[in-house]
Design an enzyme around this catalytic site. Structure first.
Site, mmCIF file in Angstrom:
data_model
loop_
_atom_site.group_PDB
_atom_site.id
_atom_site.type_symbol
_atom_site.label_atom_id
_atom_site.label_comp_id
_atom_site.label_asym_id
_atom_site.label_seq_id
_atom_site.Cartn_x
_atom_site.Cartn_y
_atom_site.Cartn_z
ATOM 1 C CE LYS A 54 -3.750 -2.417 2.316
ATOM 2 N NZ LYS A 54 -4.375 -2.813 3.589
ATOM 3 C CD GLN A 98 -3.169 -4.164 6.868
ATOM 4 O OE1 GLN A 98 -3.104 -3.263 6.035
ATOM 5 N NE2 GLN A 98 -3.869 -5.269 6.647
ATOM 6 C CG ASP A 121 -9.623 -0.037 5.142
ATOM 7 O OD1 ASP A 121 -9.357 -0.358 3.960
ATOM 8 O OD2 ASP A 121 -8.851 -0.259 6.102
#
Ligand code: NAD
Length: 298
Positions: A54, A98, A121
């Site tokens: 990412k 994460q 997200d």
């Protein structure tokens, strides 16, 4: 006849090229670029490799990428304070924490602490609710389902009126993709069935599907005889079934398999995603797309 292979790497490259060009234009016109912070707690190998990818992608696109690698012993209060710092930072448009987090930290509390306007997200309940309402309400479509929808649309498969069967009802894949495809609007308008571990006859549902989306996390769960001839098959599963030595680097790498028996299924399906190289690369592209959209809105 063998199915059309839906190449997620190629589609994601096209999307990333579009984003890179948009970022350059934005930088030249306004002096602003999208800002993304990636917060990684500890050194879980899978999380490290996802975050590395990412970060590399964000930098390559010209984003302002801030990497926060924090000690696994960080207290919940300190992690919440870190999230709050980036909620208030105007140069940051996307906050990615994460998952999974260590056991002593309440994941829910951390996700709920992210400003919904920076929740790239799409996991915050406000954004889950907005997704349910659909249309202009949607700020951040969650990345994996958004990638699945984009793959189906870009491969020319008609979603409107199609019988879609989703295997799996998780909050990050099954439930949101089902919701997105049943909305009224382009790239949706499908008739959706969601099946799961308590479904009585999985095979008979799958056999009806014009579009079969499988996100169960069970290698080879879907048998070729469960696939309707000509159907579009999207295999979301990523299962580590062993290790091999990479010919390129000489390092040990995981052998990955999907939830569908790919070799047999491709002789029956009309189109199908491979694993790896299908849905996986799309997830990162959609994360970058959400961050760019957030920057534009701000
Ligand atoms: P999960 O474990 O949270 O959910 C799996 C779902 O599948 C559950 O709802 C369960 O009811 C259903 N299921 C499991 N076994 C089943 C069976 N035998 N029959 C019917 N239903 C069954 O998993 P998840 O987070 O949704 O992930 C699913 C898979 O997708 C995993 O392999 C994961 O690694 C992969 N994944 C890939 C990406 C990507 O970017 N490519 C992203 C997220 C998840």
């Amino acid at each position: 006849m063998s199915a059309q292979i839906i190449d997620g790497r190629a589609v994601s490259k096209t999307i990333l090229d579009e984003i890179r060009s948009d970022v350059a234009t934005m930088r030249d016109k306004t002096g602003t670029v999208p800002g993304l912070v990636t917060i990684l707690v500890g050194e879980n190998p899978a999380s490290v490799s996802y975050v590395t990818l990412k970060v590399r992608t964000a930098l390559d696109l010209g984003f302002n990428e801030v990497q926060e690698n924090v000690d696994p012993g960080i207290s919940e209060a300190d992690l919440l304070a870190l999230v709050e710092r980036y909620n208030r930072d105007e140069s940051i448009h996307g906050i990615l924490v994460q998952l999974p987090l260590p056991d002593h930290i309440d994941e829910k509390k951390v996700i709920y602490a992210i400003d919904p306007d920076k929740d790239v997200d799409g996991f915050h309940p406000v954004n889950v609710g907005r997704l349910m309402i659909g249309g202009d309400e949607v700020l951040f479509p969650p990345c994996t389902p958004a990638g699945i929808q984009e793959l189906i649309v870009r491969s020319g498969v008609e979603i409107e009126g199609a019988e879609v069967v989703v295997v799996g009802r998780s909050n990050i894949v099954g439930k949101p993709i089902a919701n997105m495809l049943l909305q009224k609007g382009p790239g949706a308008n499908a008739t959706v069935t969601v099946v799961h571990t308590r479904t009585r006859d999985l095979a008979s549902h799958c056999r009806r599907a014009d579009i079969l989306i499988v996100a169960a996390g069970v290698p080879g769960l879907v048998k070729p005889e469960w696939i309707k001839p000509g159907a579009c098959v999207i295999d979301v599963g990523v299962n580590r079934v062993g290790e091999k030595v990479s010919r390129k680097t000489g390092k040990k790498i995981a052998i990955l398999r999907g939830d569908v028996d790919f070799d047999a299924a491709k002789e029956i399906a009309g189109s199908i995603t491979p694993v790896p190289g299908g849905v996986g690369p799309m997830t990162i592209a959609m994360l970058m797309k959400n961050t760019l959209a957030s920057c534009r809105r701000s």
